[in-house]
Motif scaffolding. Structure first.
Motif, PDB file in Angstrom:
ATOM      1  N   GLY A   1       0.819  -1.213   0.000  1.00 13.46           N
ATOM      2  CA  GLY A   1       0.000   0.000   0.000  1.00 13.46           C
ATOM      3  C   GLY A   1       0.846   1.254   0.000  1.00 13.46           C
ATOM      4  O   GLY A   1       0.513   2.242  -0.656  1.00 13.46           O
ATOM      5  N   ILE A   2       1.942   1.216   0.721  1.00 15.03           N
ATOM      6  CA  ILE A   2       2.857   2.358   0.744  1.00 15.03           C
ATOM      7  C   ILE A   2       3.445   2.589  -0.643  1.00 15.03           C
ATOM      8  O   ILE A   2       3.533   3.725  -1.114  1.00 15.03           O
ATOM      9  N   GLU A   3       3.824   1.501  -1.327  1.00 12.91           N
ATOM     10  CA  GLU A   3       4.341   1.626  -2.694  1.00 12.91           C
ATOM     11  C   GLU A   3       3.292   2.246  -3.610  1.00 12.91           C
ATOM     12  O   GLU A   3       3.611   3.107  -4.434  1.00 12.91           O
ATOM     13  N   LEU A   4       2.037   1.810  -3.461  1.00 16.31           N
ATOM     14  CA  LEU A   4       0.969   2.376  -4.281  1.00 16.31           C
ATOM     15  C   LEU A   4       0.804   3.868  -4.004  1.00 16.31           C
ATOM     16  O   LEU A   4       0.681   4.677  -4.927  1.00 16.31           O
ATOM     17  N   ALA A   5       0.785   4.224  -2.723  1.00 11.48           N
ATOM     18  CA  ALA A   5       0.591   5.627  -2.340  1.00 11.48           C
ATOM     19  C   ALA A   5       1.754   6.489  -2.805  1.00 11.48           C
ATOM     20  O   ALA A   5       1.556   7.601  -3.298  1.00 11.48           O
TER      21      ALA A   5
ATOM     22  N   ILE B   1      -3.780   2.901   2.821  1.00  8.24           N
ATOM     23  CA  ILE B   1      -4.858   1.967   3.158  1.00  8.24           C
ATOM     24  C   ILE B   1      -5.999   2.099   2.158  1.00  8.24           C
ATOM     25  O   ILE B   1      -6.556   1.098   1.691  1.00  8.24           O
ATOM     26  N   TRP B   2      -6.350   3.332   1.789  1.00  7.41           N
ATOM     27  CA  TRP B   2      -7.447   3.513   0.836  1.00  7.41           C
ATOM     28  C   TRP B   2      -7.080   2.928  -0.530  1.00  7.41           C
ATOM     29  O   TRP B   2      -7.910   2.279  -1.172  1.00  7.41           O
ATOM     30  N   LEU B   3      -5.847   3.127  -0.979  1.00  5.43           N
ATOM     31  CA  LEU B   3      -5.432   2.568  -2.267  1.00  5.43           C
ATOM     32  C   LEU B   3      -5.394   1.043  -2.234  1.00  5.43           C
ATOM     33  O   LEU B   3      -5.706   0.392  -3.229  1.00  5.43           O
ATOM     34  N   LEU B   4      -5.014   0.468  -1.095  1.00  9.85           N
ATOM     35  CA  LEU B   4      -5.060  -0.991  -0.955  1.00  9.85           C
ATOM     36  C   LEU B   4      -6.488  -1.493  -1.119  1.00  9.85           C
ATOM     37  O   LEU B   4      -6.738  -2.495  -1.797  1.00  9.85           O
ATOM     38  N   LEU B   5      -7.425  -0.813  -0.485  1.00  9.66           N
ATOM     39  CA  LEU B   5      -8.832  -1.212  -0.573  1.00  9.66           C
ATOM     40  C   LEU B   5      -9.346  -1.078  -2.003  1.00  9.66           C
ATOM     41  O   LEU B   5     -10.009  -1.981  -2.524  1.00  9.66           O
TER      42      LEU B   5
ATOM     43  N   VAL C   1     -17.360   0.327  -0.094  1.00  8.18           N
ATOM     44  CA  VAL C   1     -17.221  -0.493  -1.303  1.00  8.18           C
ATOM     45  C   VAL C   1     -17.630   0.311  -2.537  1.00  8.18           C
ATOM     46  O   VAL C   1     -16.928   0.320  -3.551  1.00  8.18           O
ATOM     47  N   LEU C   2     -18.757   1.012  -2.448  1.00 10.98           N
ATOM     48  CA  LEU C   2     -19.220   1.813  -3.582  1.00 10.98           C
ATOM     49  C   LEU C   2     -18.231   2.928  -3.914  1.00 10.98           C
ATOM     50  O   LEU C   2     -17.929   3.184  -5.081  1.00 10.98           O
ATOM     51  N   LEU C   3     -17.717   3.590  -2.884  1.00 14.79           N
ATOM     52  CA  LEU C   3     -16.774   4.684  -3.104  1.00 14.79           C
ATOM     53  C   LEU C   3     -15.455   4.175  -3.678  1.00 14.79           C
ATOM     54  O   LEU C   3     -14.883   4.787  -4.579  1.00 14.79           O
ATOM     55  N   ALA C   4     -14.964   3.044  -3.185  1.00 12.03           N
ATOM     56  CA  ALA C   4     -13.714   2.484  -3.704  1.00 12.03           C
ATOM     57  C   ALA C   4     -13.863   2.059  -5.160  1.00 12.03           C
ATOM     58  O   ALA C   4     -12.888   2.030  -5.906  1.00 12.03           O
ATOM     59  N   ARG C   5     -15.078   1.735  -5.569  1.00 14.16           N
ATOM     60  CA  ARG C   5     -15.332   1.378  -6.966  1.00 14.16           C
ATOM     61  C   ARG C   5     -15.598   2.600  -7.839  1.00 14.16           C
ATOM     62  O   ARG C   5     -15.806   2.465  -9.037  1.00 14.16           O
ATOM     63  N   GLY C   6     -15.648   3.793  -7.229  1.00 19.23           N
ATOM     64  CA  GLY C   6     -15.803   5.015  -8.006  1.00 19.23           C
ATOM     65  C   GLY C   6     -17.207   5.565  -8.081  1.00 19.23           C
ATOM     66  O   GLY C   6     -17.463   6.507  -8.821  1.00 19.23           O
ATOM     67  N   SER C   7     -18.149   5.026  -7.346  1.00 23.21           N
ATOM     68  CA  SER C   7     -19.540   5.489  -7.371  1.00 23.21           C
ATOM     69  C   SER C   7     -19.797   6.426  -6.197  1.00 23.21           C
ATOM     70  O   SER C   7     -20.384   6.032  -5.187  1.00 23.21           O
ATOM     71  N   GLU C   8     -19.382   7.679  -6.336  1.00 26.32           N
ATOM     72  CA  GLU C   8     -19.501   8.625  -5.230  1.00 26.32           C
ATOM     73  C   GLU C   8     -20.953   8.886  -4.848  1.00 26.32           C
ATOM     74  O   GLU C   8     -21.295   8.881  -3.669  1.00 26.32           O
TER      75      GLU C   8
ATOM     76  N   TYR D   1     -15.363  12.672   1.735  1.00 25.67           N
ATOM     77  CA  TYR D   1     -14.245  12.845   2.667  1.00 25.67           C
ATOM     78  C   TYR D   1     -14.538  12.164   4.006  1.00 25.67           C
ATOM     79  O   TYR D   1     -13.684  11.471   4.563  1.00 25.67           O
ATOM     80  N   GLU D   2     -15.759  12.332   4.516  1.00 27.27           N
ATOM     81  CA  GLU D   2     -16.123  11.721   5.792  1.00 27.27           C
ATOM     82  C   GLU D   2     -16.141  10.193   5.707  1.00 27.27           C
ATOM     83  O   GLU D   2     -15.711   9.510   6.638  1.00 27.27           O
ATOM     84  N   ILE D   3     -16.637   9.666   4.605  1.00 28.14           N
ATOM     85  CA  ILE D   3     -16.653   8.205   4.430  1.00 28.14           C
ATOM     86  C   ILE D   3     -15.228   7.673   4.438  1.00 28.14           C
ATOM     87  O   ILE D   3     -14.916   6.726   5.166  1.00 28.14           O
ATOM     88  N   ARG D   4     -14.350   8.260   3.630  1.00 29.30           N
ATOM     89  CA  ARG D   4     -12.958   7.804   3.578  1.00 29.30           C
ATOM     90  C   ARG D   4     -12.293   7.912   4.942  1.00 29.30           C
ATOM     91  O   ARG D   4     -11.599   6.996   5.378  1.00 29.30           O
ATOM     92  N   THR D   5     -12.503   9.033   5.619  1.00 30.02           N
ATOM     93  CA  THR D   5     -11.892   9.244   6.927  1.00 30.02           C
ATOM     94  C   THR D   5     -12.363   8.199   7.931  1.00 30.02           C
ATOM     95  O   THR D   5     -11.557   7.621   8.663  1.00 30.02           O
ATOM     96  N   GLN D   6     -13.669   7.960   7.965  1.00 32.12           N
ATOM     97  CA  GLN D   6     -14.188   6.973   8.915  1.00 32.12           C
ATOM     98  C   GLN D   6     -13.731   5.554   8.582  1.00 32.12           C
ATOM     99  O   GLN D   6     -13.378   4.794   9.478  1.00 32.12           O
ATOM    100  N   VAL D   7     -13.739   5.208   7.313  1.00 32.93           N
ATOM    101  CA  VAL D   7     -13.329   3.854   6.912  1.00 32.93           C
ATOM    102  C   VAL D   7     -11.865   3.618   7.273  1.00 32.93           C
ATOM    103  O   VAL D   7     -11.524   2.618   7.919  1.00 32.93           O
TER     104      VAL D   7
END
Length: 195
Positions: free
Chosen positions: A20-24, A38-42, A133-140, A160-166
């Motif tokens: 994940g660090i490499e991706l980021a 972590i978000w990019l890993l997901l 799951v929806l946000l990670a797939r691009g469906s904001e 932003y709140e969803i990403r922060t909480q997840v």
């Protein structure tokens, strides 16, 4: 309540975090953070699981695993020899698009990372998990609708709140599992260096 993981699971999870660090770092450069990793890993995990061919999806859903990702396949040298013979025999290229066959480590990492979403559910409320799951797939828009109780929310703020909480709940779960112990581990995740 703290439930530390076995040394094998801990090492595997740390390898996933290093990936994940490499991706980021590849995407954000020197300004990459542990939250972005972590978000990019997901995101990568869900993308990979979406691209798995249908037969493998059936095996994953049924709870059994294919032996095709392990040592039963052809080696690289054998595949190159088959390709050389195909070209020398004037055989046409296979019709259609080549399918994507993930490596065993990629599938294990993806399943493990998606499993981290269990920390996003509180009791019977799975709305944050669905939104993640929806946000990670691009469906904001769909993610905000799944997460927002009122259905009315500013999209950018809600995303932003969803990403922060997840990411926060995943970090809390990793801390509870003994993977991300306090500030030392956060430095590890931030810099990619062991402390």
């Amino acid at each position: 309540m703290r439930s530390p993981l076995s040394p094998e699971n801990r090492d595997r999870t740390l390898r996933w975090l290093a990936h994940g660090i490499e991706l980021a770092q590849g995407r954000h450069g020197a300004k990459a953070t542990h939250r972005q990793a972590i978000w990019l890993l997901l995101t990568e995990a869900l993308d990979l699981l979406d691209r798995i061919p249908d037969q493998e999806k059936r095996w994953l859903y049924s709870g059994t695993r294919s032996g095709g990702w392990g040592g039963v396949g052809l080696t690289r040298a054998e595949m190159e020899e088959i390709e050389r013979l195909r070209v020398l025999s004037s055989m046409l290229s296979p019709a259609g698009r080549a399918g994507y066959m993930p490596q065993r480590d990629e599938v294990d990492r993806s399943l493990g990372v998606v499993e981290w979403l269990r920390w996003c559910s509180v009791g019977e409320d799975h709305s944050l998990q669905k939104a993640a799951v929806l946000l990670a797939r691009g469906s904001e828009d769909a993610a905000v609708r799944a997460w927002s109780k009122s259905g009315r929310s500013r999209i950018r703020q809600a995303v932003y709140e969803i990403r922060t909480q997840v990411v926060g709940r995943i970090l809390s779960g990793l801390k509870a599992g003994g993977i991300v112990p306090d500030e030392c581990a956060l430095r590890f995740v931030d810099t990619g260096e062991a402390v």
